[in-house]
Write an enzyme that holds these catalytic residues in place. Sequence first.
Site, PDB file in Angstrom:
ATOM      1  N   LYS A 192     -12.546  -1.399   1.067  1.00 17.29           N
ATOM      2  CA  LYS A 192     -11.883  -0.456   0.095  1.00 17.29           C
ATOM      3  C   LYS A 192     -12.608  -0.429  -1.332  1.00 17.29           C
ATOM      4  O   LYS A 192     -13.789   0.186  -1.540  1.00 17.29           O
ATOM      5  CB  LYS A 192     -10.645  -0.754  -0.163  1.00 17.29           C
ATOM      6  N   SER A 238       0.828  -1.326   0.040  1.00 21.05           N
ATOM      7  CA  SER A 238      -0.027   0.088   0.008  1.00 21.05           C
ATOM      8  C   SER A 238       0.787   1.352   0.004  1.00 21.05           C
ATOM      9  O   SER A 238       0.432   2.456  -0.257  1.00 21.05           O
ATOM     10  CB  SER A 238      -1.032   0.001   1.046  1.00 21.05           C
ATOM     11  N   HIS A 293      -5.424  -4.205  -1.033  1.00 19.25           N
ATOM     12  CA  HIS A 293      -5.241  -3.262  -2.355  1.00 19.25           C
ATOM     13  C   HIS A 293      -4.893  -3.783  -3.419  1.00 19.25           C
ATOM     14  O   HIS A 293      -4.377  -3.566  -4.459  1.00 19.25           O
ATOM     15  CB  HIS A 293      -3.732  -2.505  -1.963  1.00 19.25           C
TER      16      HIS A 293
END
Length: 395
Positions: free
Chosen positions: A291, A232, A260
């Site tokens: 996310k 990240s 991610h």
Amino acid sequence: MWAGNAWRAALFGVPRGCRAQSALAQLRGIVEGELEGIRGAGTWKSERVITSRQGPHIHVDGVSGGPGTVIFPGPSLPHLSCCIHLLSFTSGILNFCANNYLGLSSHPKVIQAGLQALEEFGAGLSSVRFICGTQSIHKNLEAKIAHFHQREDAILYPSCFDANAGLFEALLTPEDAVLSDELNHASIIDGIRLCKAHKYRYRHLDMGDLEAKLQEAQKHRLRLVATDGAFSMDGDIAPLQEICRLASRYGALVFVDECHATGFLGPTGRGTDELLGVMDQVTIINSTLGKALGGASGGYTTGPEPLVSLLRQRARPYLFSNSLPPAVVGCASKALDLLMESNTIVQSMAAKTQRFRSKMEAAGFTISGASHPICPVMLGDARLASRMADDMLKR
């Protein structure tokens, strides 16, 4: 003897309230010194208050914005990191620092699914899962996650931090070993600290060092290689093909944190294992619903059914945390539906990433990472990053 009696007399002669006040004053002094050190280092993390929905175009309390205003992360990082969409410049603030990779946090269908789940299943369960906190929507979402990742089963947690905190302690014993990339996310590091396995740390993305550590770890019962799929901080991708090859050679399992990556890496958004063609070689995946998949909250582990069953019996964050709220479950479930219906949104993210990277590099900026939506604009200094972020908000 006299000195000891005098000390006790002095101590117990002070009123209890005064001693408590003295301890509190000492605490204040210690904490204020720590806070001053953070400010002095230029890494103070301020919270800008958003007064609108999360998205690429937002309103921030106390910031009027204007044409072309962009919000990047504050001074907690030595670089600026762009994570989401490029839009035409309008009034207000353009937000380039959320993990809302696909823009689903405020997608009308995702919001409607959350409202429907709230209406049908209530605000929450007021219980952990195994007592009276499992609803049909929880089981349906776990099955959908397992299907999405092409795994046998899945288990939900309040966050992926909790998923990482629950996995290693429940699975690994003093007979086992875990081998971790030195730049893994803090939640992986903290989760590994909780387990009693032998711990090996290999240099970031260094396959020669990983192989040496695997050779050293042959004396242990289980060997688990743990890595982020996409890191990240800099947006670099783990070399999963080589990691899986080494794991096969030395009889190790592979764990990947896909926070991610889930939803937007790979041809259909399955993550780095799909991107690199090793979906059948990665044993365990942990990822987040907070996310790309709606952005609300929640995390999960997906992998072999016996492992998931073990986690339901032993993973402390699962056993001692309330169930995910129905609205969060509904939103995440709809986000997965949208992803599985079409890969158009995934392809759009890739195109926008390439556009931003190429345009920024053409303008003379240094962009770290490779082809990931995390596009760190490298300034090399935390204070400079802080000043630049603040100045951009003022314009």
